[in-house]
Design an enzyme around this catalytic site. Sequence first.
Site, PDB file in Angstrom:
ATOM      1  N   PRO A  45      41.075  32.522  26.445  1.00 23.19           N
ATOM      2  CA  PRO A  45      41.472  33.888  27.381  1.00 23.19           C
ATOM      3  C   PRO A  45      41.275  34.135  28.742  1.00 23.19           C
ATOM      4  O   PRO A  45      40.124  34.496  28.480  1.00 23.19           O
ATOM      5  CB  PRO A  45      41.489  34.802  26.108  1.00 23.19           C
ATOM      6  N   CYS A  46      42.198  34.957  29.574  1.00 20.83           N
ATOM      7  CA  CYS A  46      41.332  35.376  30.550  1.00 20.83           C
ATOM      8  C   CYS A  46      41.320  36.331  30.410  1.00 20.83           C
ATOM      9  O   CYS A  46      40.776  36.647  31.344  1.00 20.83           O
ATOM     10  CB  CYS A  46      42.377  34.814  32.061  1.00 20.83           C
ATOM     11  N   GLN A  47      42.737  37.459  29.897  1.00 21.81           N
ATOM     12  CA  GLN A  47      42.499  39.115  29.915  1.00 21.81           C
ATOM     13  C   GLN A  47      41.043  39.473  29.936  1.00 21.81           C
ATOM     14  O   GLN A  47      41.189  40.847  30.525  1.00 21.81           O
ATOM     15  CB  GLN A  47      43.461  39.279  28.810  1.00 21.81           C
ATOM     16  N   PHE A  82      38.627  38.585  31.582  1.00 22.23           N
ATOM     17  CA  PHE A  82      38.337  38.668  32.767  1.00 22.23           C
ATOM     18  C   PHE A  82      38.493  38.862  34.045  1.00 22.23           C
ATOM     19  O   PHE A  82      37.877  38.914  34.990  1.00 22.23           O
ATOM     20  CB  PHE A  82      37.457  37.432  32.394  1.00 22.23           C
ATOM     21  N   SER A  83      40.044  39.251  33.945  1.00 22.89           N
ATOM     22  CA  SER A  83      40.531  39.449  35.004  1.00 22.89           C
ATOM     23  C   SER A  83      40.647  40.384  35.644  1.00 22.89           C
ATOM     24  O   SER A  83      40.522  41.526  35.079  1.00 22.89           O
ATOM     25  CB  SER A  83      42.050  39.279  34.674  1.00 22.89           C
TER      26      SER A  83
END
Length: 322
Positions: free
Chosen positions: A71-73, A75-76
């Site tokens: 999951p990138c949320q 770090f985005s």
Amino acid sequence: MRFFDFCAGIGTGRMGLENIGLQCIGFSEIDIDSEYTYQAFFGQAEKNYGDLMEINPNDLPDFELMIAGFPCQSFSIVGQRKGIEDDRGQIIYGLINIMKAKHLPYFILENVKGLMNHDRGKTFTIILNDLNQAGYQVYHQVLNSIDYGIPQMRERIYLIGIRKDLVTHQLFSWAEPIDSPNLRNYLIDGIEIELNEKNKTYQTFLKYLNNKYNQGLFTIEQLCSEDYLVLDTRQSDLRLYKNKIPTLRTGRHGILYTREGKLRKLSGFESLLLQGIPKYLAERVKGKISDSRLLSQAGNAMTVSVIEAIGCSVLNYTRYYG
């Protein structure tokens, strides 16, 4: 070589690895909508092992390679950037636990470029150190999908892990860039926007066109006079692109383009093509899943051709083609 597809999304990572002859032996995904699309692509018989944080590694079949777009949320730059303090940010440790339990030879991990500078680079350093302590030599690189055969500007950080006892004197080499095909090969299904007051998409676009930053710069007639001009609206900005498209994201559903003198909206089907999914697979979900969901799923996906190129690099390093 057998691989397991973690944080699988709709399976674009799997597509890339299967294109070079690797065998998928299972997948793990918690989003029900993504699971539906995944099984539409690969078959209803495909077993979803569910939440990787609840998986007992001993219940998993043996495999040599892990692929995961964790999951990138967290770090985005478009999220709250909570990083490893976020529950979703802890997924990396669930993956590390599986690596250690399975004595895994190789892995491919993908995340947003923002992971590298989150908390002034501390988060990325912690992750690299933890992977190193887990027994892996890690190589990382930011790659852009537009450099690997897809006309989408999509920068992502990729981490390649090789168990230290398998590391050789050979240097790991990232795949060389290739040219991207013409964007018009992908913009084949766009939804024509009626230029009237009843069309919400058109009215929203007019607000951008006539705001204080853009007023007087363009007219609809001028924009539509050029075929395959891509128009992206974000915040108060209007950006124009030729023969390339901006990064597909979960929350970005307003990409427009021109064709045959008409203003069109990027469709879910087109967004799948712009992640490298072949037409025959994309057609399996066309009309069965809403455009908004397909756009979100494509925004979360990996680019097939990039994973294919990375997979080739891993195989070239290991000289394992079984």
